[in-house]
Design a protein around this motif. Structure first.
Motif, PDB file in Angstrom:
ATOM      1  N   SER A 116       6.407  -6.926 -57.301  1.00 53.27           N
ATOM      2  CA  SER A 116       5.182  -6.212 -56.933  1.00 53.27           C
ATOM      3  C   SER A 116       4.748  -6.474 -55.496  1.00 53.27           C
ATOM      4  O   SER A 116       3.616  -6.179 -55.133  1.00 53.27           O
ATOM      5  N   ALA A 152      -5.683  -3.411 -46.027  1.00 57.10           N
ATOM      6  CA  ALA A 152      -4.724  -3.890 -47.028  1.00 57.10           C
ATOM      7  C   ALA A 152      -4.788  -2.986 -48.247  1.00 57.10           C
ATOM      8  O   ALA A 152      -5.612  -2.059 -48.305  1.00 57.10           O
ATOM      9  N   GLY A 153      -3.920  -3.287 -49.208  1.00 62.71           N
ATOM     10  CA  GLY A 153      -3.838  -2.439 -50.392  1.00 62.71           C
ATOM     11  C   GLY A 153      -5.132  -2.392 -51.184  1.00 62.71           C
ATOM     12  O   GLY A 153      -5.643  -1.313 -51.497  1.00 62.71           O
ATOM     13  N   ALA A 154      -5.670  -3.555 -51.496  1.00 67.23           N
ATOM     14  CA  ALA A 154      -6.897  -3.593 -52.296  1.00 67.23           C
ATOM     15  C   ALA A 154      -8.030  -2.886 -51.549  1.00 67.23           C
ATOM     16  O   ALA A 154      -8.855  -2.188 -52.149  1.00 67.23           O
ATOM     17  N   HIS A 169      -1.811  -3.098 -61.523  1.00 67.18           N
ATOM     18  CA  HIS A 169      -1.932  -4.272 -60.666  1.00 67.18           C
ATOM     19  C   HIS A 169      -3.348  -4.831 -60.797  1.00 67.18           C
ATOM     20  O   HIS A 169      -4.304  -4.070 -60.962  1.00 67.18           O
ATOM     21  N   THR A 224      -5.471  -5.858 -58.801  1.00 67.76           N
ATOM     22  CA  THR A 224      -6.505  -5.426 -57.858  1.00 67.76           C
ATOM     23  C   THR A 224      -7.207  -4.158 -58.331  1.00 67.76           C
ATOM     24  O   THR A 224      -8.331  -3.892 -57.905  1.00 67.76           O
ATOM     25  N   THR A 267      -1.055   2.498 -61.642  1.00 72.06           N
ATOM     26  CA  THR A 267       0.014   1.918 -60.833  1.00 72.06           C
ATOM     27  C   THR A 267       1.314   2.475 -61.383  1.00 72.06           C
ATOM     28  O   THR A 267       1.623   2.282 -62.553  1.00 72.06           O
ATOM     29  N   ALA A 302       1.005   1.171 -53.701  1.00 69.72           N
ATOM     30  CA  ALA A 302       1.285   0.012 -52.841  1.00 69.72           C
ATOM     31  C   ALA A 302       2.785  -0.112 -52.622  1.00 69.72           C
ATOM     32  O   ALA A 302       3.255  -0.321 -51.505  1.00 69.72           O
ATOM     33  N   HIS A 310      -3.232   5.089 -52.248  1.00 73.35           N
ATOM     34  CA  HIS A 310      -3.044   4.231 -51.077  1.00 73.35           C
ATOM     35  C   HIS A 310      -1.593   3.783 -51.083  1.00 73.35           C
ATOM     36  O   HIS A 310      -0.947   3.736 -52.131  1.00 73.35           O
ATOM     37  N   ASN A 353       0.883   0.722 -49.190  1.00 77.09           N
ATOM     38  CA  ASN A 353       0.863  -0.445 -48.313  1.00 77.09           C
ATOM     39  C   ASN A 353       1.952  -0.329 -47.249  1.00 77.09           C
ATOM     40  O   ASN A 353       3.137  -0.422 -47.565  1.00 77.09           O
ATOM     41  N   LYS A 399       4.336  -3.130 -47.150  1.00 79.42           N
ATOM     42  CA  LYS A 399       5.361  -3.310 -48.185  1.00 79.42           C
ATOM     43  C   LYS A 399       6.444  -2.269 -47.946  1.00 79.42           C
ATOM     44  O   LYS A 399       7.399  -2.515 -47.229  1.00 79.42           O
TER      45      LYS A 399
HETATM   46  C1  LIG Z   1       0.365  -5.598 -53.395  1.00 81.18           C
HETATM   47  C2  LIG Z   1      -0.239  -4.636 -54.317  1.00 81.18           C
HETATM   48  C3  LIG Z   1      -1.601  -4.322 -54.233  1.00 81.18           C
HETATM   49  C4  LIG Z   1      -2.560  -5.012 -53.296  1.00 81.18           C
HETATM   50  O1  LIG Z   1      -2.219  -4.902 -51.946  1.00 81.18           O
HETATM   51  P1  LIG Z   1      -2.802  -5.975 -50.883  1.00 81.18           P
HETATM   52  O2  LIG Z   1      -2.314  -5.493 -49.558  1.00 81.18           O
HETATM   53  O3  LIG Z   1      -2.238  -7.293 -51.270  1.00 81.18           O
HETATM   54  O4  LIG Z   1      -4.287  -5.954 -50.991  1.00 81.18           O
HETATM   55  C5  LIG Z   1      -2.101  -3.360 -55.088  1.00 81.18           C
HETATM   56  N1  LIG Z   1      -1.306  -2.763 -55.992  1.00 81.18           N
HETATM   57  C6  LIG Z   1       0.010  -3.048 -56.112  1.00 81.18           C
HETATM   58  C7  LIG Z   1       0.834  -2.332 -57.132  1.00 81.18           C
HETATM   59  C8  LIG Z   1       0.586  -3.991 -55.286  1.00 81.18           C
HETATM   60  O5  LIG Z   1       1.879  -4.286 -55.404  1.00 81.18           O
END
Ligand SMILES: *Cc1c(COP(=O)(O)O)cnc(C)c1O
Length: 485
Positions: free
Chosen positions: A70, A130-132, A164, A166, A208, A239, A259, A261, A264
């Motif tokens: 993840s 960031a992702g969250a 996830h 978050t 997710t 993400a 969103h 990332n 990633k």
């Molecule tokens: C990493 C991730 C997040 C959160 O991203 P951050 O940049 O760490 O805030 C959310 N959802 C999924 C599926 C992720 O893998």
């Protein structure tokens, strides 16, 4: 190992500051420090050795395999770094006039356009860090849209239990109530439970996909249709687009907002605290609510920053972490469309290769083909041998492998979540497979040894509770009076 404050000597070191070329201004005494500022006083050589030593103790992708589920810890090409260090990108100021940074605006515009094409969205913002943060922003768009439609009663966000962690946290931050939707035995969203949960109080669904057990929900079109029919919107946690990029688009699956990332899937460094970028994309009907500024215009008429008409406001200063976008843009250009497609294909292939090779040794949480990651359950192993997921993970460290994600997702007991990523060669996967097989053998023959792992690192097993509750994050200068520490 000594800290940098404990080496060197007073007066040693080298000041590289240029001579002052502006008039000196003095601060009032209330603005002045009352005590000595502690700065390391070391020679360049001492400093260089110090950081080389520190780097030697740091676990990173440059050191070895890093299959953290993840999180997509893929290799970030050095070219991305080189591009983001170009002076035209680094020697600029956020308050500079748009006409003086046309190239940078064009880059933001084009990167957004590419992501829109990859995800099937119409507009993007790079402001979230960031992702969250992106999830939070995306949900604010959904909330603002409902408000604009006069939907006062839509106060709930549905979140599958395979999401996830978050996701529910972000929804709660936006003031929503969370309704957890259970998974069926095969790891998909339970459609009957979803149908029972939707209603006039549904603001939306956060999904997710592929979910945290590494599965693509085959009912995805039905899921988004159920939520839309109930009047809710659909949010896609993208993400990790590493499994689907170039093959399937969230926009075509019925999602309104997403969103992704950049730190990633789009190959910019992360870990150790960022900076990242949780780019938020949405369909046209939500675009007016995006945080500002966004880039508008064209090469012919010139690019400019504008704030969307009904913007939810800013979620971060200016336009986000620009240099992260430069890295991602470099990656997008070097891969091209076909390259991105093969990235996803290889990410999925590598995960399935490892899963297949380990199937006879470890229990897989879910049978069949996975996407970019898979989840092992060490529940039976622990019952039989007393060796837990934690022990296996710690054992891997002794073989130079970063542990996979442990004890997540919560719906799998004694979980180890493995994401090899596409950038690893088959030989690396084979070595890791061999190590994991040996550890399973060791669990049967000598469990005590694994309870004690890792034994080849500077620190073995820190007491995680104490570390979290009583973190020591600052160096205490003993010669200083307590109030200045
Ligand atoms: C990493 C991730 C997040 C959160 O991203 P951050 O940049 O760490 O805030 C959310 N959802 C999924 C599926 C992720 O893998």
């Amino acid at each position: 190992m000594k800290l940098i404050f404990e080496i060197g000597k007073e007066g040693r070191g080298l000041s590289l500051l240029p001579p002052c070329d502006v008039p000196e201004a003095s601060l009032s005494s209330s603005q002045q420090r009352q005590s000595q500022l502690h700065l390391p006083e070391v020679s360049e050589q001492e400093m260089s050795r110090h950081y080389t030593k520190l780097a030697g103790r740091t676990r990173g992708l440059n050191k070895g395999f890093y299959p953290l589920g993840s999180c997509t810890m893929k290799y970030n090409p050095k070219l991305n770094e080189e591009m983001s260090a170009l002076e035209g990108f680094t020697q600029i100021h956020p308050l500079q006039g748009d006409e003086t940074v046309q190239g940078c605006l064009e880059l933001l515009h084009d990167a957004g356009g590419m992501l829109a094409e990859i995800t099937g969205m119409d507009a993007f913002s790079f402001q979230p860090a960031a992702g969250a943060h992106g999830e939070f922003t995306g949900l604010l768009l959904i909330k603002a849209w409902h408000e604009s439609q006069g939907h006062q009663s839509r106060t709930k966000i549905l979140v599958p239990d395979s999401a996830h962690g978050t996701n529910p946290a972000s929804a709660a931050m936006c003031g929503y109530q969370i309704v957890s939707i259970p998974s069926s035995a095969d790891g998909m969203v339970d459609l009957e439970a979803l149908k029972a949960a939707v209603g006039e109080d549904t603001a939306g669904l956060m999904l997710t996909n592929p979910n945290t057990v590494g599965l693509f929900d085959r009912n995805i079109l039905e899921i988004t249709a159920i939520v839309h029919e109930a009047g809710g919107l659909c949010y896609y946690d993208g993400a990790n687009l590493n499994a689907v990029m170039g093959w399937a688009r969230p926009g075509d699956m019925g999602f309104d907002c997403i969103h992704s990332n950049l730190h990633k899937t789009f190959s910019t460094p992360h870990g150790g605290g960022g900076p990242g970028a949780g780019a938020v994309g949405c369909k046209a009907f939500l675009a007016d609510f995006l945080p500002g500024p966004v880039v508008s215009g064209s090469k012919e008429t010139g690019w400019k920053f504008v704030t969307p008409a009904k913007s939810i406001g800013s979620v971060k200063q200016f336009y986000g972490n620009f240099l992260v976008v430069v890295r991602a843009f470099t990656y997008l250009l070097t891969q091209g469309g076909d390259g991105l497609k093969s990235v996803s294909a290889n990410a999925v292939l590598n995960a399935n290769y490892m899963k297949k090779q380990l199937e006879d040794t470890y229990d897989m949480a879910y049978a069949g083909t996975c996407m970019h990651e898979f989840v092992i359950s060490c529940e039976n192993l622990k019952k039989e041998t007393s060796v837990s997921a934690m022990d296996i993970a710690k054992g891997m460290i002794d073989y130079g492998i970063h542990p996979p994600t442990m004890y997540f997702p919560l719906i799998v007991h004694e979980a180890l979540m493995v994401e090899p990523t596409e950038t690893e060669a088959r030989e690396t996967l084979d070595e890791a497979i061999e190590v994991m097989k040996q550890l399973a053998e060791q669990a049967k023959e000598d469990p005590e040894k694994l309870h004690a792992a890792p034994v080849r690192t500077v620190i073995g097993r820190p007491d995680e509770v104490t570390a979290a509750r009583n973190p020591k994050l600052r160096y205490l200068f003993t010669e200083q009076p307590a109030e200045n520490r």
